[in-house]
Design an enzyme around this catalytic site. Structure first.
Site, mmCIF file in Angstrom:
data_model
loop_
_atom_site.group_PDB
_atom_site.id
_atom_site.type_symbol
_atom_site.label_atom_id
_atom_site.label_comp_id
_atom_site.label_asym_id
_atom_site.label_seq_id
_atom_site.Cartn_x
_atom_site.Cartn_y
_atom_site.Cartn_z
ATOM 1 C CB SER A 112 -0.897 -0.007 1.242
ATOM 2 O OG SER A 112 -1.750 1.096 1.230
ATOM 3 N N GLY A 113 0.616 2.164 -0.961
ATOM 4 C CA GLY A 113 1.379 3.405 -1.043
ATOM 5 C C GLY A 113 2.595 3.323 -1.950
ATOM 6 C CB THR A 117 -3.819 4.094 -7.832
ATOM 7 O OG1 THR A 117 -4.327 3.082 -6.961
ATOM 8 C CG2 THR A 117 -4.971 4.831 -8.465
ATOM 9 C CG ASN A 162 -1.647 5.361 -0.590
ATOM 10 O OD1 ASN A 162 -1.532 6.531 -0.933
ATOM 11 N ND2 ASN A 162 -1.911 4.397 -1.436
ATOM 12 C CB SER A 165 -5.118 3.707 0.470
ATOM 13 O OG SER A 165 -5.080 2.299 0.448
ATOM 14 C CB SER A 166 -7.008 1.292 -4.429
ATOM 15 O OG SER A 166 -6.496 2.146 -5.399
ATOM 16 N N GLY A 389 -2.777 -2.922 -2.159
ATOM 17 C CA GLY A 389 -1.483 -3.537 -1.873
ATOM 18 C C GLY A 389 -1.486 -4.279 -0.558
ATOM 19 C CD GLU A 391 -4.436 -2.500 3.638
ATOM 20 O OE1 GLU A 391 -4.110 -1.521 2.950
ATOM 21 O OE2 GLU A 391 -5.590 -2.695 4.043
#
Length: 1099
Positions: A112-113, A117, A162, A165-166, A389, A391
């Site tokens: 994540s981050g 994306t 993030n 974050s998605s 991602g 996490e």
């Protein structure tokens, strides 16, 4: 690139900035890989290759190399031509899809981050820019690009790791016609993190759309929807975080609304979406207190607004949140019983309704985008996988478990296709191969998803949910006990007092089982569904299409079974495509540019398996292809294989490889495939293929241009003649000659072509004479394109290895719209002056009429004005300031024209005046007399065919204006439809204590690099155990090489083509064949090619 202007990132120093492709690293270990990535990151080179795999490090800032210039640079270019870039991978995907007619996909992975994306957005924008198409195609492109801000608003949120974050996964398929135009698309979405709607961790936010609405709503919307500050809403005030650095929620709100218009949502539907978003916020403010062990609504005031916004009865909402109808079966009879809920159960019902409303709204938006891009039949597609991602948070619940499971599956695809499958393929095809060890995470995937022997965590979780009753806590503890009893011996599993630990490929993660069973059951009770189906608003009713009368059989599906099914379907979809990989790396947890956390990056390098990836790549073959596909792609290289090879496929492949003189050690033929070792060998094949196609394309273009030129000649001559008509005397040979345009042959002179933009078409090129301030003459190459006028000269190189050699130099580059006017005399001479703001250029060209006609046309296209032409026999021009001496100052010079004798101009320079004498030419009113006898549709003054397509605005455009204009002038859709009176917004009062939790000292240990666990141990073992070289046997003596005829070079020779050898004086070359033509074929330093026999002497 030649001497064309380069960006700093195209002229890097390998020692300082590392290598472009880590296959070229001298040492292959985690330290060397991390150090190479660090060097590049610190110099703003965020992209690096491992063969075809792209490594991307998040820079946490905007970089300058994502402009139109880079799109042009990477379009159609081979991977080795330019620095590593995401555009190179996108272009490779697009071209492979077109050439091989195979679906492609890109798998973007990382924690994540790490920038997944953003990478997905760059790929979609690049493909959109390089693919052609008309209005319909442009409409699809708009939807593809506008779907990003829309889905980000509803599916992304700020987390501690993030800022964007998605919180859902998506697989975006861009569908193409056979001609390569994007004419459709489809989005599959996975596992939206619904729990975020009702609660967030400290320092995080809910989904972006809530804050966008609160910041960007108009005054009318604020009144209609009860919009106020975010700390008023329980669903937003739990984390104490309302804003994000560098994010403008107000601007993002207008982008989101614009995106809704582009994907086809009507103004009414847009209002309904916002109404539902606001309704969920107000639902969260309904609180409960306990009376006689039962839940009652704390304040009736807080029921009014959500009931009004959802179009349902206030007492109905109150009743369904505090009680539930249950069916009791006894002796074949069914009886309905109303059960009153306690406060905990009432809160659960409220939150379940909020989560269901939001998740169904999100699915509705995805469905709208899909309908807007729908295509009747699929032809070709490129899939872009952008998924949450890996996490680790302070508290990891059911959502993190599902997210990390999907990432585990993606890591398995990477291992399957780049490490495992590649090595297995060599064995199957009979290729000599030494196996390379790696950690295969299939064992972790099985631990989570296995059905039997032993059952996986998800199967045990489903069993516990099937037998659980009203309360969740007891079921959660049962889950922990069952996990301990059935899989505690698994080396990648361990338990702790609040849950269990999984040793993922990316590290150990502790999962808290609290709420696991409730979230896995994912049940929305029939009472709630019935309530929503009674809404006044058709929009809300359509979100609940269930048929409650239908009898349900079997076990209801759970969230884990859905995500498991979705993950496996996704894997199957990806396996059907040609995969490409982007491995994203997060350099720090501070989200700041140029901040490098060594330990964190090294950990990612280890668990992503980059070292093993490089080793397999170096030991293996860069390219493999089934015989038939190889023959199809490179058939054009020889007469025997074009259009198709008629013999055995294996022999055809061998024939092709021999025809390009590829060394035997550079390829192997397997049972069904050809394997090419070095990327350079593949680039040679691609370059020769490109050259063949270019050659044939030129033949076709030449014939077509000739055909077009026939029709243009007469018209061009007349147009050119009209420019000078009654203003200037004409030369005898000038009137009726054909116009050629390129008198230099720039296609065959790359040293000149290098100064012109890659896609700039050259309209005119000629060697002209230029006059300097002292009226001395020098030759220049004059080139005219649609944008610029170039003057190219030649100079001796003064220093460096090429000292003394003559080199082309760009002397002047004038933008067409900067030209002020052009001056000529009224006599028949060839001199003209180009006036520009800084200083003027005095030139002489016998093709001045053709040049002027093209310059006038291009100037008008660029500026929408006519180019001023001045005719006078006394011309003045500006000179630029020079060095020292009598002629050094800036100022002006004059040219005086007078009648003389003959057709050649006589020049007499004095200090500041040039006297030009020339005899009389044809009269000023002369026009072309020769008519072209060749076939042509253009006859006399008849107009040539014109394009009937207008460049007016597209149909269906202007959605934004329509929305903006209609919003203030009409009553809200809510007020038109609702039968209820709009309530006022209640004050919080007694609920104040629920607003914001006191700031606690938060333990941020979870942000540290995670313990690697058993997965890390496996990885370390795989690289510590090294086999003895050669199986421990002694090294055999080298075989003596047979000597053939040789020759010594008398002079140095630079290869003029890819099939020639370059050599220095005194180099010794092996002669393979001698040809009577004087061109011999030989080998030097392992490379074979042609060389001139008169440059060498036999030894």
């Amino acid at each position: 690139m030649g001497s064309k202007e380069r960006y700093h990132w195209q002229t890097q120093n390998v020692k300082v900035s590392g290598v472009d492709d880590m296959v070229l690293l001298s040492k292959v270990n985690e330290d060397a890989i991390t150090e190479n990535l660090k060097k590049r990151y610190m110099d703003d080179y965020i992209f690096t290759y491992i063969g075809p795999v792209l490594i991307s490090v998040n820079p946490f800032k905007q970089l300058p190399y994502f402009t139109e210039r880079e799109v042009e640079l990477y379009q159609g270019a081979a991977q080795y031509e330019n620095p590593p870039h995401i555009y190179a991978l996108a272009d490779n995907m697009y071209r492979n899809m077109m050439i091989d007619s195979e679906n492609q996909c890109v798998i973007i992975s990382g924690e994540s981050g790490a920038g997944k994306t953003v990478a997905a957005k760059y790929i979609m924008s690049y493909v959109s820019k390089v693919s052609g198409g008309g209005d319909k195609v442009q409409h699809v492109k708009d939807i593809i690009l506008q779907s990003n801000p829309l889905l980000e608003a509803f599916g992304n949120a700020k987390t501690v790791r993030n800022n964007n974050s998605s919180r859902f996964g998506k697989y975006f398929e861009i569908q193409f016609s056979r001609g390569g135009e994007p004419d459709g698309g489809k989005i599959s979405n996975f596992l939206l993190e619904k729990s975020r709607v009702v609660s967030q961790n400290q320092g995080e936010r809910n989904f972006h759309i809530y804050y966008q609405l609160l910041e960007g709503a108009s005054k009318e919307q604020r009144e209609n929807l009860g919009v106020t500050t975010p700390d008023y809403y329980f669903y937003l005030n739990q984390s104490g975080t309302y804003t994000v650095d560098d994010v403008n929620d107000k601007k993002d709100f207008s982008d989101t609304m614009e995106a809704m218009s582009v994907v086809g949502l009507s103004v009414e539907d847009q209002d309904s979406v916002l109404q539902l978003v606001a309704g969920i916020l107000h639902l969260g403010n309904i609180g409960f207190r306990e009376e006689n062990n039962y839940a009652v609504v704390e304040s009736q005031d807080f029921l009014a607004f959500p009931a009004y916004l959802l179009g349902i009865a206030q007492d109905g909402l109150c009743s369904k949140l505090t009680s539930r109808i249950m069916d009791s079966k006894w002796g074949g009879k069914t009886e309905s019983i109303s059960v009153t809920l306690n406060t905990e159960q009432a809160c659960f019902s409220r939150d379940a309704l909020s989560k269901a409303l939001y998740a169904r709204l999100f699915d509705y938006l995805v469905d709208c985008i899909n309908k807007a891009m729908q295509k009747e039949q699929e032809e070709l597609n490129i899939g872009v996988l952008d998924i949450y991602g890996f996490e680790i948070f302070q508290q990891n619940g059911f959502e993190q478990f599902c997210i990390n499971f999907v990432n585990e599956k993606l890591q398995q695809i990477f291992i399957e296709l780049t490490l495992k499958a590649e090595q297995e393929e060599y064995v199957q095809e009979g290729i000599k191969w030494t196996p390379i060890d790696y950690f295969n995470n299939k064992v972790v995937c099985d631990l989570i998803e296995s059905k039997l022997n032993p059952p996986g965590i998800m199967s045990i979780l489903d069993d516990v949910c099937a037998t659980m009753h009203a309360k969740g806590e007891g079921a959660d503890q049962t889950l922990v006990q069952k996990l301990q009893g059935q899989i505690s011996s698994h080396e990648h599993f361990s338990s702790w007092n609040r849950g269990f630990i999984v040793h993922h490929y990316a590290g150990k993660v502790s999962y808290d089982v609290s709420g696991f069973c409730e979230r896995n059951r994912d049940v929305l009770f029939n009472d709630i569904i019935e309530l929503m189906q009674s809404s006044e608003f058709s929009f809300i009713r359509a979100l609940f299409p269930e048929n409650l009368e239908a009898e349900k059989r079997g076990r209801p599906s759970t969230a884990s079974s859905k995500i498991k099914k979705q993950a496996n379907t996704l894997v199957q979809t990806l396996m059907k495509c040609t995969p490409h990989y982007i491995r994203c790396i997060k350099p720090n947890e501070t989200k700041r540019p140029r901040d490098w956390e060594e330990k964190r990056v090294r950990h990612q390098v280890e668990y992503l398996g980059l070292r093993e990836n490089i080793r397999v790549r170096r030991a293996g073959y860069a390219y493999r292809r089934v015989f038939s596909k190889f023959l199809q792609r490179y058939a054009i290289l020889t007469k025997e294989t074009w259009p198709r090879w008629r013999g055995e496929e294996r022999q055809g492949v061998l024939h092709l490889l021999n025809s390009v003189h590829m060394d035997q050690d550079q390829f192997q033929l397997g049972r069904t495939k050809v394997f090419v070792k070095a990327p350079e060998s593949l680039f040679l094949l691609e370059e020769m293929r490109e050259r063949k196609y270019n050659g044939y394309a030129r033949v076709i273009q030449k014939a077509w241009r000739k055909h077009i030129a026939v029709r243009k000649y007469v018209k061009m001559r007349e147009e050119a003649s009209d420019i000078l008509l009654n203003k200037k005397e004409r030369r005898r040979n000038s009137l009726n000659r054909n116009f050629v345009g390129d008198y230099i042959g720039t296609d065959n002179h790359p040293e000149i072509r290098q100064f012109v933009g890659r896609r700039e078409r050259i309209d005119f090129a000629d060697v002209v004479v230029k006059f300097d301030r002292r009226f001395r003459t020098v030759k220049r190459d004059l080139i005219l394109t649609s944008k610029f006028l170039y003057l190219i000269g030649r100079e001796k190189v003064k220093q460096g290895p090429e000292k003394g050699q003559i080199q082309e130099v760009l002397k002047r580059k004038i933008e067409l719209d900067k030209i002020q006017s052009v001056s000529l005399s009224t006599l028949q001479d060839d001199i003209f002056i180009i006036h520009e703001e800084e200083y003027d250029s005095v030139l002489q060209s016998m093709f001045k009429t053709e040049f002027l006609s093209l310059l006038v046309k291009r100037y008008q296209e660029k500026t929408q004005r006519k180019l001023p032409l001045k005719f006078n026999n006394l011309l003045e021009f500006k000179v630029k300031k020079g060095g020292w001496g009598p002629f050094s100052s800036a100022g002006s010079r004059q040219i005086q024209f007078q009648a003389g004798q003959g057709d050649e101009a006589v020049l007499k320079p004095s200090s500041k005046v040039l006297l030009v004498s020339i005899g009389p030419g044809l009269p000023k009113n002369s026009r072309p007399t020769r008519k072209d006898k060749r076939k042509s549709r253009y006859v006399g003054n008849q107009a040539p065919p014109t394009n009937h397509y207008s460049a007016g605005p597209r149909a269906g455009g202007g959605g934004g204006d329509r929305r903006g204009g209609g919003r203030s002038s009409r009553l809200s859709i809510l007020q038109q439809q609702s039968s209820m009176e709009q309530p006022t917004l209640p004050r919080l009062q007694s609920q104040q204590q629920r607003r914001s939790r006191p700031a606690q000292q938060q333990d941020m240990g979870f942000m540290d690099v995670p313990d690697q666990g058993v997965a890390g141990l496996h990885r370390r073992r795989s690289k510590e155990v090294k086999p003895l070289p050669g199986g421990g046997l002694p090294k055999p003596a080298p075989r003596p090489k047979p000597r053939g005829p040789q020759c010594r070079a008398l002079y140095a020779y630079d290869a003029q083509d890819t099939d020639e050898l370059s050599f220095n004086a005194d180099d010794v070359i092996d002669i393979l064949t001698e040809d009577k033509s004087g061109w011999w074929f030989g080998r030097l330093r392992g490379r074979e090619g042609m060389f001139p026999g008169n440059y060498v002497e036999k030894i």
